[in-house]
Scaffold this motif. Structure first.
Motif, PDB file in Angstrom:
ATOM      1  N   TRP A   1      17.942  49.844  43.060  1.00 26.36           N
ATOM      2  CA  TRP A   1      19.213  48.765  43.598  1.00 26.36           C
ATOM      3  C   TRP A   1      18.784  47.501  42.735  1.00 26.36           C
ATOM      4  CZ3 TRP A   1      18.042  44.010  46.504  1.00 26.36           C
ATOM      5  CH2 TRP A   1      16.501  44.381  46.425  1.00 26.36           C
ATOM      6  N   VAL A   2      18.316  47.072  41.916  1.00 24.30           N
ATOM      7  CA  VAL A   2      17.831  45.774  41.649  1.00 24.30           C
ATOM      8  C   VAL A   2      18.435  46.214  39.362  1.00 24.30           C
ATOM      9  CG1 VAL A   2      16.017  43.988  40.854  1.00 24.30           C
ATOM     10  CG2 VAL A   2      15.957  45.263  42.915  1.00 24.30           C
ATOM     11  N   ASN A   3      19.354  45.407  38.937  1.00 22.77           N
ATOM     12  CA  ASN A   3      19.763  45.956  38.117  1.00 22.77           C
ATOM     13  C   ASN A   3      18.918  44.268  37.044  1.00 22.77           C
ATOM     14  OD1 ASN A   3      20.762  46.017  35.368  1.00 22.77           O
ATOM     15  ND2 ASN A   3      22.297  45.877  36.243  1.00 22.77           N
TER      16      ASN A   3
ATOM     17  N   PRO B   1      29.752  43.498  37.625  1.00 21.51           N
ATOM     18  CA  PRO B   1      29.246  44.648  38.324  1.00 21.51           C
ATOM     19  C   PRO B   1      30.405  45.220  39.032  1.00 21.51           C
ATOM     20  CG  PRO B   1      28.596  42.034  39.639  1.00 21.51           C
ATOM     21  CD  PRO B   1      29.668  42.348  38.315  1.00 21.51           C
TER      22      PRO B   1
ATOM     23  N   LYS C   1      18.814  45.347  51.970  1.00 20.76           N
ATOM     24  CA  LYS C   1      19.375  44.833  50.923  1.00 20.76           C
ATOM     25  C   LYS C   1      20.254  45.135  50.022  1.00 20.76           C
ATOM     26  CE  LYS C   1      15.876  41.544  51.542  1.00 20.76           C
ATOM     27  NZ  LYS C   1      16.497  39.956  51.395  1.00 20.76           N
ATOM     28  N   ALA C   2      20.744  46.505  49.913  1.00 22.18           N
ATOM     29  CA  ALA C   2      21.591  47.023  48.807  1.00 22.18           C
ATOM     30  C   ALA C   2      22.442  47.883  49.227  1.00 22.18           C
ATOM     31  CB  ALA C   2      21.253  48.027  47.918  1.00 22.18           C
TER      32      ALA C   2
ATOM     33  N   ARG D   1      26.537  46.999  49.714  1.00 27.50           N
ATOM     34  CA  ARG D   1      27.282  46.417  49.049  1.00 27.50           C
ATOM     35  C   ARG D   1      26.547  45.894  47.274  1.00 27.50           C
ATOM     36  NH1 ARG D   1      24.068  44.054  52.819  1.00 27.50           N
ATOM     37  NH2 ARG D   1      22.415  43.899  52.200  1.00 27.50           N
ATOM     38  N   LYS D   2      25.448  46.630  46.687  1.00 30.47           N
ATOM     39  CA  LYS D   2      24.977  46.889  45.406  1.00 30.47           C
ATOM     40  C   LYS D   2      25.189  48.212  45.343  1.00 30.47           C
ATOM     41  CE  LYS D   2      22.005  43.262  46.052  1.00 30.47           C
ATOM     42  NZ  LYS D   2      22.794  41.636  45.582  1.00 30.47           N
ATOM     43  N   GLU D   3      24.947  47.837  43.367  1.00 33.08           N
ATOM     44  CA  GLU D   3      25.266  48.957  42.613  1.00 33.08           C
ATOM     45  C   GLU D   3      23.823  50.069  43.275  1.00 33.08           C
ATOM     46  OE1 GLU D   3      27.200  47.624  38.655  1.00 33.08           O
ATOM     47  OE2 GLU D   3      26.036  46.097  39.850  1.00 33.08           O
TER      48      GLU D   3
ATOM     49  N   ARG E   1      27.119  53.636  45.307  1.00 31.58           N
ATOM     50  CA  ARG E   1      26.767  52.405  46.112  1.00 31.58           C
ATOM     51  C   ARG E   1      26.317  53.285  47.279  1.00 31.58           C
ATOM     52  NH1 ARG E   1      30.774  50.863  49.544  1.00 31.58           N
ATOM     53  NH2 ARG E   1      32.246  51.406  48.730  1.00 31.58           N
TER      54      ARG E   1
END
Length: 295
Positions: free
Chosen positions: A7-9, A39, A237-238, A241-243, A265
């Motif tokens: 989940w962290v790019n 994003p 965290k993801a 909301r997150k890729e 997602r």
């Protein structure tokens, strides 16, 4: 065998440059490299026109990423590529702790043809680390595409992904599934007519995790020895909301890897439940693909 829920790019904070392999100097981009950092694959980066479209002289673009220091990562992906139907492409992956272009940590090539595609996920190249403890600093990706017609011999890409974060040492439970979601709306009138509102298809991954350790579900942190984030942290965290990039296992076969990797997602999840002792489970997690067709 590991499964991935990254989940962290790291690409978004790396220094990204591009080389034209035919000249060996900085590529004159037709659309800027900064588009790779938009994003949800809403950008469009375009390399220089080069090559003749043949196997011996394909269209090429070399992307380079300096992470700034030696970091752990699990996955590299370039999505939204303009690879024509009926042809294919490849991406050489070189990873080093010494310098850009060196390859003492990894030197391999991954491939894509439209035969790998289920239709919705579009053209992409994927590389995965065989373990969560893989680290490196310098990444070079040399993309080659054959068969492009005159006037379209350039490399398009919508998102660069150098992913780290969550995962599972044991993989997802064996009942995971990937299926295509068709949100097309059909409306029938009182007189029997039908109106169709077509919407873009995407894929959905559903999986569960049971009988897992406290570390995997609640305490593991990627900056420590484990090299991955626990599931509770990823969901917090993801979630929505997150890729993320999700893949249910480590594949060496490019076709199977492509068909079973989702860039999307996390849209739904069940609570993490204590099963007794130091074991936990999560009955269901859903990852919905972010459509990324070529533009």
């Amino acid at each position: 065998m590991p499964a991935y829920l990254s989940w962290v790019n790291l690409a978004d904070t790396a220094t990204i440059t591009a080389i034209d392999p035919y000249t060996g100097i900085a590529a004159v981009m037709q659309r800027p490299l900064t588009e790779l950092a938009v994003p949800f694959a809403k950008g469009l980066c375009r390399g220089p026109s080069n090559g003749s479209g043949t196997v011996l002289n394909p269209t090429k673009l070399k992307l380079r990423a300096d992470l700034g220091s030696t970091l752990g990562f699990h996955c590299i992906g370039v999505v939204g590529l303009n690879i024509p139907a009926g042809v294919g492409g490849s991406m050489a992956v070189r990873i080093s702790d010494v310098a850009l272009g060196d390859s003492e940590l990894e030197n391999t090539t991954v491939y894509f043809t439209q035969d790998y595609s289920n239709g919705s996920e579009a053209s992409a190249f994927w590389w995965f680390a065989p373990s969560f403890t893989f680290t490196g600093r310098y990444i070079e990706l040399e993309i080659r595409i054959v068969g492009q017609p005159s006037g379209q011999r350039y490399v398009d890409a919508r998102r660069l992904l150098i992913m780290t974060g969550g995962g599972s040492l044991l993989g997802f439970d064996s009942g995971w599934s990937i299926f295509r979601d068709n949100p097309t709306i059909d409306t029938q009138t009182d007189q029997g007519g039908v109106f169709i509102t077509e919407k873009e298809e995407s894929r959905v991954l559903r999986f569960s995790m049971s009988g897992r350790s406290e570390a995997e579900m609640k305490t593991a942190i990627r900056s420590e020895a484990a090299g991955y984030d626990n599931l509770e942290l990823v969901l917090a965290k993801a979630g929505k909301r997150k890729e993320v990039v999700a893949c249910p296992r480590y594949y060496t076969d490019d076709a199977r890897k492509h068909k079973n990797t989702l860039y999307g997602r996390i849209t739904e999840w069940s609570p993490i439940v204590h099963d007794g002792g130091d074991y936990y489970s999560c009955d269901g997690i859903t990852v919905k693909e972010i459509p990324h067709p070529p533009l």
